[in-house]
Design a protein around this motif. Structure first.
Motif, PDB file in Angstrom:
ATOM      1  N   LEU A 113       0.832  -1.211   0.000  1.00  0.00           N
ATOM      2  CA  LEU A 113       0.000   0.000   0.000  1.00  0.00           C
ATOM      3  C   LEU A 113       0.863   1.257   0.000  1.00  0.00           C
ATOM      4  CD1 LEU A 113      -2.814  -1.061   2.502  1.00  0.00           C
ATOM      5  CD2 LEU A 113      -3.053  -0.666   0.044  1.00  0.00           C
ATOM      6  N   CYS A 114       1.981   1.218   0.712  1.00  0.00           N
ATOM      7  CA  CYS A 114       2.891   2.372   0.727  1.00  0.00           C
ATOM      8  C   CYS A 114       3.407   2.669  -0.681  1.00  0.00           C
ATOM      9  CB  CYS A 114       4.070   2.104   1.669  1.00  0.00           C
ATOM     10  SG  CYS A 114       3.664   2.211   3.421  1.00  0.00           S
TER      11      CYS A 114
ATOM     12  N   TYR B 183       6.488  -2.538  13.494  1.00  0.00           N
ATOM     13  CA  TYR B 183       7.815  -2.803  12.937  1.00  0.00           C
ATOM     14  C   TYR B 183       8.175  -1.807  11.833  1.00  0.00           C
ATOM     15  CZ  TYR B 183       8.358  -7.265  15.366  1.00  0.00           C
ATOM     16  OH  TYR B 183       8.517  -8.238  16.337  1.00  0.00           O
ATOM     17  N   SER B 184       7.185  -1.115  11.294  1.00  0.00           N
ATOM     18  CA  SER B 184       7.457  -0.158  10.210  1.00  0.00           C
ATOM     19  C   SER B 184       6.535   1.053  10.339  1.00  0.00           C
ATOM     20  CB  SER B 184       7.266  -0.840   8.851  1.00  0.00           C
ATOM     21  OG  SER B 184       7.641   0.020   7.810  1.00  0.00           O
ATOM     22  N   THR B 185       6.557   1.662  11.515  1.00  0.00           N
ATOM     23  CA  THR B 185       5.692   2.821  11.747  1.00  0.00           C
ATOM     24  C   THR B 185       6.078   4.010  10.872  1.00  0.00           C
ATOM     25  OG1 THR B 185       7.121   3.377  13.627  1.00  0.00           O
ATOM     26  CG2 THR B 185       5.072   2.206  14.115  1.00  0.00           C
ATOM     27  N   GLY B 186       7.348   4.078  10.487  1.00  0.00           N
ATOM     28  CA  GLY B 186       7.790   5.176   9.630  1.00  0.00           C
ATOM     29  C   GLY B 186       7.104   5.143   8.274  1.00  0.00           C
ATOM     30  N   ASN B 187       7.085   3.964   7.628  1.00  0.00           N
ATOM     31  CA  ASN B 187       6.400   3.831   6.341  1.00  0.00           C
ATOM     32  C   ASN B 187       4.896   4.024   6.486  1.00  0.00           C
ATOM     33  OD1 ASN B 187       8.459   3.187   4.327  1.00  0.00           O
ATOM     34  ND2 ASN B 187       8.839   1.353   5.531  1.00  0.00           N
ATOM     35  N   PHE B 188       4.355   3.500   7.572  1.00  0.00           N
ATOM     36  CA  PHE B 188       2.925   3.653   7.838  1.00  0.00           C
ATOM     37  C   PHE B 188       2.560   5.132   7.936  1.00  0.00           C
ATOM     38  CE2 PHE B 188      -0.742   3.801  10.724  1.00  0.00           C
ATOM     39  CZ  PHE B 188      -1.595   2.889  10.126  1.00  0.00           C
ATOM     40  N   ALA B 189       3.357   5.886   8.682  1.00  0.00           N
ATOM     41  CA  ALA B 189       3.087   7.319   8.850  1.00  0.00           C
ATOM     42  C   ALA B 189       3.271   8.074   7.538  1.00  0.00           C
ATOM     43  CB  ALA B 189       4.002   7.901   9.922  1.00  0.00           C
ATOM     44  N   GLN B 190       4.310   7.720   6.766  1.00  0.00           N
ATOM     45  CA  GLN B 190       4.551   8.407   5.498  1.00  0.00           C
ATOM     46  C   GLN B 190       3.393   8.205   4.535  1.00  0.00           C
ATOM     47  OE1 GLN B 190       7.096  10.493   4.993  1.00  0.00           O
ATOM     48  NE2 GLN B 190       6.124  10.999   3.046  1.00  0.00           N
ATOM     49  N   MET B 191       2.794   7.033   4.574  1.00  0.00           N
ATOM     50  CA  MET B 191       1.625   6.765   3.734  1.00  0.00           C
ATOM     51  C   MET B 191       0.490   7.732   4.070  1.00  0.00           C
ATOM     52  SD  MET B 191      -0.463   3.162   3.373  1.00  0.00           S
ATOM     53  CE  MET B 191      -0.929   3.096   5.116  1.00  0.00           C
ATOM     54  N   PHE B 192       0.299   7.995   5.357  1.00  0.00           N
ATOM     55  CA  PHE B 192      -0.761   8.907   5.774  1.00  0.00           C
ATOM     56  C   PHE B 192      -0.410  10.360   5.471  1.00  0.00           C
ATOM     57  CE2 PHE B 192      -2.262   5.217   7.969  1.00  0.00           C
ATOM     58  CZ  PHE B 192      -3.628   5.395   8.072  1.00  0.00           C
ATOM     59  N   HIS B 193       0.869  10.707   5.538  1.00  0.00           N
ATOM     60  CA  HIS B 193       1.270  12.072   5.178  1.00  0.00           C
ATOM     61  C   HIS B 193       0.907  12.363   3.719  1.00  0.00           C
ATOM     62  CE1 HIS B 193       3.121  12.073   8.972  1.00  0.00           C
ATOM     63  NE2 HIS B 193       4.342  11.683   8.637  1.00  0.00           N
ATOM     64  N   THR B 194       1.194  11.392   2.859  1.00  0.00           N
ATOM     65  CA  THR B 194       0.893  11.572   1.436  1.00  0.00           C
ATOM     66  C   THR B 194      -0.614  11.659   1.194  1.00  0.00           C
ATOM     67  OG1 THR B 194       2.885  10.303   0.869  1.00  0.00           O
ATOM     68  CG2 THR B 194       1.252  10.613  -0.867  1.00  0.00           C
ATOM     69  N   LEU B 195      -1.375  10.806   1.869  1.00  0.00           N
ATOM     70  CA  LEU B 195      -2.831  10.839   1.714  1.00  0.00           C
ATOM     71  C   LEU B 195      -3.406  12.171   2.193  1.00  0.00           C
ATOM     72  CD1 LEU B 195      -4.132   7.284   2.710  1.00  0.00           C
ATOM     73  CD2 LEU B 195      -4.299   8.400   0.490  1.00  0.00           C
ATOM     74  N   THR B 196      -2.858  12.699   3.281  1.00  0.00           N
ATOM     75  CA  THR B 196      -3.316  13.993   3.804  1.00  0.00           C
ATOM     76  C   THR B 196      -3.106  15.095   2.781  1.00  0.00           C
ATOM     77  OG1 THR B 196      -2.848  13.343   6.091  1.00  0.00           O
ATOM     78  CG2 THR B 196      -2.994  15.696   5.635  1.00  0.00           C
ATOM     79  N   GLN B 197      -1.935  15.105   2.152  1.00  0.00           N
ATOM     80  CA  GLN B 197      -1.661  16.116   1.126  1.00  0.00           C
ATOM     81  C   GLN B 197      -2.620  15.990  -0.051  1.00  0.00           C
ATOM     82  OE1 GLN B 197       2.489  15.786   0.079  1.00  0.00           O
ATOM     83  NE2 GLN B 197       3.165  15.979   2.207  1.00  0.00           N
ATOM     84  N   GLU B 198      -2.906  14.750  -0.444  1.00  0.00           N
ATOM     85  CA  GLU B 198      -3.814  14.534  -1.573  1.00  0.00           C
ATOM     86  C   GLU B 198      -5.238  14.942  -1.230  1.00  0.00           C
ATOM     87  OE1 GLU B 198      -3.249  13.310  -4.877  1.00  0.00           O
ATOM     88  OE2 GLU B 198      -1.299  14.033  -4.199  1.00  0.00           O
TER      89      GLU B 198
END
Length: 441
Positions: free
Chosen positions: A58-59, A97-112
């Motif tokens: 998903l990321c 185990y991968s909260t960084g990628n999880f958070a980055q996915m949400f950052h991008t969705l927020t911008q969109e």
């Protein structure tokens, strides 16, 4: 792609999630080149058993959504639905185990979501995402700032309040992805939300956190927070509250230099002259409009009129509306009556207006502090302070056993011992020299 899916299954079944993260990081380029097969890979994996593997897929899809910039509404809706379903059903222990990628996915969705002008769709999703990243309720994550941004953009503020009202005592590291901009944005957006809700003292605290954040250089967000800090402090306290001593001198010099118009407002406010304050506001309207602070500036002017009236309640028991207008420097009795009614309704003063005689009577606070509700409020405050004390003790204990802190203390104590030894040796040598001179004499 079949080999990739099988590897995800094998690592997950053996509980080797750290190794799976390494494998997925190495497979990132491969996944970006096989976008057409990503949905098939998602369908081949189980949400409960392979949450970490599905997260990486998903990321990749979300990151490509941002890089292309030409995704259709149908494509965006599909990805948004997939992320929503995943967030609601995924296993939080694997996501950790991968909260960084999880958070980055949400950052991008927020911008969109903001770019498409549909921020309200993401509020519930962000609330679910925070629950997956947090290890406890008092932990700040980078998703907090995204949630506040969406709430502000959608003008739907209440969903952010449970998070803003929770006192933060820990910050999620998110595998090293957490940045200072997330901390600053959270408190800046939080201050704006509290300002919109007219909870000015809480807003003042949030803007203060942005300005006092340790930094060697000043960011634009710090400067904007300082401008709002000045205005909110005038509204809430009737004066510009000095920043704490821990504030960096570099920050203080910079923000004061670039906020001269706001310092003029402080000086005009201190004179208690509404005409002078209005003159300053009028002369710098363009600046305040550009900073998007004109609304707050107008509230500062209103607060000065109210504060002038409040000063009268400390001196007089009764006054005519004309006297109130004259002493508070208002335009006339009608404006005085308008402010008085508003302040009485808001509980800012305790007064009655006699319409026939046009006289105003001021009273002391009639509220009694021996009621059951007041006792409950006091008990709630005591529990809150006790909980804060407990958290401070836990933080103090964790710091004392931190290897970096222990090593620093050892170095400092060693330097002090060396200094004392050198001082003692020097003193002894001086004494011996003096004794030898006396003996020869």
């Amino acid at each position: 792609m079949e080999d990739f899916v099988n590897n995800v299954r094998n690592f997950s079944s053996q509980g080797q999630f750290s190794q799976l993260c390494e494998y997925m990081n190495k497979s990132w380029t491969f996944l970006t080149k096989n976008v057409s097969n990503l949905d098939a890979a998602l369908e081949a994996l189980d949400m409960q058993e392979h949450s970490l593997g599905m997260l990486y897929i998903l990321c990749v899809k979300v990151s490509l959504l941002q890089s292309s910039g030409v995704a259709t509404d149908e494509e965006f809706d599909q990805i948004f639905s997939q992320v929503s379903l995943f967030t609601s059903q995924c296993v939080g222990e694997q996501v950790q185990y991968s909260t960084g990628n999880f958070a980055q996915m949400f950052h991008t969705l927020t911008q969109e979501l903001c770019r498409k002008n549909i921020p309200i769709r993401g509020i519930k999703l962000l609330c679910m995402g925070i629950g997956k990243v947090q290890t406890h309720a008092a932990q700040l994550t980078s998703l907090h700032s995204d949630l506040c941004q969406l709430c502000l953009s959608a003008k739907c503020l209440k969903p952010a309040l449970p998070y803003l009202n929770t006192e933060i005592c820990d910050i999620s590291r998110e595998n090293g992805w957490y940045e200072s901009k997330h901390f600053l944005s959270y408190y800046y957006y939080g201050g704006m939300i509290y300002s919109a809700l007219k909870q000015f003292r809480r807003a003042l605290y949030f803007f203060e956190q942005v300005v006092v954040c340790p930094a060697s250089t000043v960011s634009q967000i710090m400067l904007e927070a300082y401008k709002k800090y000045i205005l909110i402090s005038l509204i809430a306290e009737g004066k510009c509250i000095p920043l704490p001593k821990l504030t960096s001198q570099v920050i203080l010099r910079f923000v004061k230099h670039y906020s001269t118009e706001y310092n003029e407002i402080v000086q005009a406010y201190a004179s208690s002259d509404p005409a002078k304050l209005t003159s300053v506001i009028t002369s710098h309207t363009t600046v305040f409009t550009s900073d998007k602070n004109l609304g707050l500036v107008k509230q500062v002017a209103v607060s000065l009129n109210k504060r002038n009236i409040q000063c009268l309640t400390k001196t007089f028991i009764t006054l005519s509306l004309s006297d109130v207008a004259t002493r508070a420097r208002l335009t006339g009795p009608d404006q005085a009556e308008f402010y008085l009614r508003q302040m009485i309704e808001d509980g800012e003063i305790f007064s009655t207006i006699n319409q026939r005689s046009e006289m105003v009577s001021f009273y002391d606070d009639p509220k009694k502090y021996n009621t059951a509700s007041m006792l409950k409020e006091m008990d709630r405050d005591i529990q809150s302070f006790s909980e804060l004390d407990r958290k401070l003790r836990e933080m103090d204990q964790s710091i004392q056993v931190n290897p970096m802190y222990v090593q620093k203390v050892k170095n400092v104590s060693t330097q002090e011992d060396d200094f004392e030894l050198n001082s003692s040796s020097s003193s002894t040598s001086k004494s011996s020299s003096l004794l030898s001179r006396l003996m020869f004499k």
